[in-house]
Design a protein around this motif. Sequence first.
Motif, mmCIF file in Angstrom:
data_model
loop_
_atom_site.group_PDB
_atom_site.id
_atom_site.type_symbol
_atom_site.label_atom_id
_atom_site.label_comp_id
_atom_site.label_asym_id
_atom_site.label_seq_id
_atom_site.Cartn_x
_atom_site.Cartn_y
_atom_site.Cartn_z
ATOM 1 N N GLU A 135 132.148 73.027 14.914
ATOM 2 C CA GLU A 135 130.975 72.171 14.714
ATOM 3 C C GLU A 135 130.999 70.860 15.489
ATOM 4 O O GLU A 135 129.992 70.161 15.547
ATOM 5 N N GLY A 136 132.160 70.471 16.037
ATOM 6 C CA GLY A 136 132.321 69.138 16.613
ATOM 7 C C GLY A 136 131.371 68.847 17.750
ATOM 8 O O GLY A 136 130.722 69.765 18.286
ATOM 9 N N PRO A 137 131.235 67.531 18.081
ATOM 10 C CA PRO A 137 131.943 66.348 17.572
ATOM 11 C C PRO A 137 131.430 65.910 16.186
ATOM 12 O O PRO A 137 130.235 66.032 15.901
ATOM 13 N N LEU A 138 132.337 65.353 15.361
ATOM 14 C CA LEU A 138 131.998 64.966 13.992
ATOM 15 C C LEU A 138 132.720 63.678 13.605
ATOM 16 O O LEU A 138 133.814 63.393 14.096
ATOM 17 N N THR A 139 132.101 62.911 12.703
ATOM 18 C CA THR A 139 132.786 61.765 12.102
ATOM 19 C C THR A 139 133.657 62.273 10.961
ATOM 20 O O THR A 139 133.526 63.422 10.514
ATOM 21 N N SER A 140 134.528 61.401 10.443
ATOM 22 C CA SER A 140 135.361 61.819 9.316
ATOM 23 C C SER A 140 134.507 62.093 8.091
ATOM 24 O O SER A 140 134.831 62.972 7.276
ATOM 25 N N THR A 141 133.395 61.372 7.943
ATOM 26 C CA THR A 141 132.478 61.627 6.824
ATOM 27 C C THR A 141 131.888 63.026 6.944
ATOM 28 O O THR A 141 131.807 63.780 5.962
ATOM 29 N N GLU A 142 131.485 63.397 8.153
ATOM 30 C CA GLU A 142 130.917 64.733 8.379
ATOM 31 C C GLU A 142 131.968 65.830 8.209
ATOM 32 O O GLU A 142 131.641 66.972 7.867
ATOM 33 N N LEU A 143 133.226 65.457 8.418
ATOM 34 C CA LEU A 143 134.309 66.420 8.221
ATOM 35 C C LEU A 143 134.636 66.621 6.744
ATOM 36 O O LEU A 143 135.327 67.568 6.382
ATOM 37 N N GLY A 144 134.174 65.693 5.887
ATOM 38 C CA GLY A 144 134.431 65.867 4.464
ATOM 39 C C GLY A 144 134.776 64.597 3.719
ATOM 40 O O GLY A 144 135.115 64.643 2.540
ATOM 41 N N GLY A 145 134.727 63.443 4.416
ATOM 42 C CA GLY A 145 134.946 62.180 3.709
ATOM 43 C C GLY A 145 136.059 61.365 4.320
ATOM 44 O O GLY A 145 137.105 61.893 4.687
ATOM 45 N N ALA A 146 135.816 60.047 4.412
ATOM 46 C CA ALA A 146 136.807 59.153 5.002
ATOM 47 C C ALA A 146 137.714 58.522 3.960
ATOM 48 O O ALA A 146 138.871 58.228 4.230
ATOM 49 N N LYS A 147 137.178 58.296 2.732
ATOM 50 C CA LYS A 147 137.949 57.594 1.700
ATOM 51 C C LYS A 147 137.862 58.334 0.377
ATOM 52 O O LYS A 147 136.904 59.043 0.095
ATOM 53 N N ARG A 148 138.892 58.111 -0.442
ATOM 54 C CA ARG A 148 138.871 58.649 -1.807
ATOM 55 C C ARG A 148 138.288 57.639 -2.785
ATOM 56 O O ARG A 148 137.666 57.992 -3.775
ATOM 57 N N THR A 149 138.531 56.347 -2.496
ATOM 58 C CA THR A 149 137.976 55.265 -3.311
ATOM 59 C C THR A 149 137.398 54.236 -2.362
ATOM 60 O O THR A 149 137.385 54.413 -1.149
ATOM 61 N N SER A 150 136.928 53.105 -2.910
ATOM 62 C CA SER A 150 136.342 52.062 -2.066
ATOM 63 C C SER A 150 137.390 51.256 -1.312
ATOM 64 O O SER A 150 137.060 50.493 -0.409
ATOM 65 N N ASP A 151 138.662 51.418 -1.682
ATOM 66 C CA ASP A 151 139.722 50.682 -0.984
ATOM 67 C C ASP A 151 139.831 51.173 0.450
ATOM 68 O O ASP A 151 139.879 52.387 0.705
ATOM 69 N N TRP A 152 139.918 50.209 1.407
ATOM 70 C CA TRP A 152 139.889 50.588 2.822
ATOM 71 C C TRP A 152 141.060 51.477 3.213
ATOM 72 O O TRP A 152 140.957 52.320 4.110
#
Length: 391
Positions: A135-152
């Motif tokens: 499917e690429g190119p993709l962001t980490s969000t499009e891959l399934g999520g960048a974070k588990r919580t709001s902490d950076w």
Amino acid sequence: MTTLPRPTTILTADDARRIALRAQGFLGAPDRRAGVRGVLRHLGAVQLDTISVLARSHELVPYARLGAVGRKTVEAAYWSGTRAFEYWSHAACLLPIEEWPHFAFRRRAYRHRPHWNHELPEGTYEQVIKQLRAEGPLTSTELGGAKRTSDWWDWSGTKVAVERALMYGEVVCVARRGWKRVYDLAERAIPDALLHDELDDTECLRRLVRLAGESLGVGTRADIADYHRLKGEQVDAVIADSGLVPVEVEGWGRPAWADPAALAAPPRGRHRTTLLSPFDSLIWERARTERIFGFTHRLEAYVPKPKRVYGYFAMPVLAGGLLVGRVDPAREGRTLVAKQVTLDGAKAVPAVAQALIEAAGWVDCTDVRVERVDAPELREPLVRELARALG
């Protein structure tokens, strides 16, 4: 212990300063035809950072050398047509695409690294590669999520996997969307002729030491090591065969090496007057900045506000080949606000005013407001100089 060859060239401290300025693109006529791409090639690395005050640091670096280059032009030069890649050099940096093979030593080191700060869930890495291939190119969000919580720092398994793949060299960043990395497979993005890890560690290190010497003009072992964050012993192992030549710089008190091309012709030409990003490669190494310019530089964005001396994003002011002050800027509408200004005496006033006016025009501001000057008696002269320049 390595025996260093005896230097045959002795430089004054001013010679070394001018050589460093020319090597970093601040002395002499800028190469406007080569543009932003030429700046990246010349510097060898441009640091990335999330902070944006007037602009992001990777925009400020070519601006400081070329003047009011269009910001869309800057972005296109970095991310269009695979002209650069993002990787770990001095820090997270943009690097000329031609240098991909010379970072093979670092990719190999990451692949064999035994410990990581983030845990990689089983099977996640393979799933990310499979998804990018389909499917690429993709962001980490499009891959399934960048974070588990709001902490950076609390990355999701997907984010951990794709960043690990970037460090291994299996994935690259091909664009930025709202400052989010857009990932794709290296096999699709890196030119075939460059997509290899065939060079051994010694050849990689020799090239990076030579590049650092060319970008610095002249530097100590520590200066050269710091440029691409090499270890001192890595520099020692290859510097004799790097093409750099030993020199003595008066007042430095330690061995130095220079780019022979920098010694071939005396540095001449017009000095640039400009605001510098705190992440500019001219001032990367604090000890070097103090040694060359007699100027103490420290980014205070991560220092608690009550403990800041110069401000959140204090930008050094370069003029006449010297660092003559600092400006901590902000923007309010179409006004560039100098929240805090530090001046090296009254003689710095015209240069700081010039730097502020040019920066304001570049970011589409029509006015400049000065709030605080560390030497209060210099506030009115600075305000008058700005008013005169603004007409």
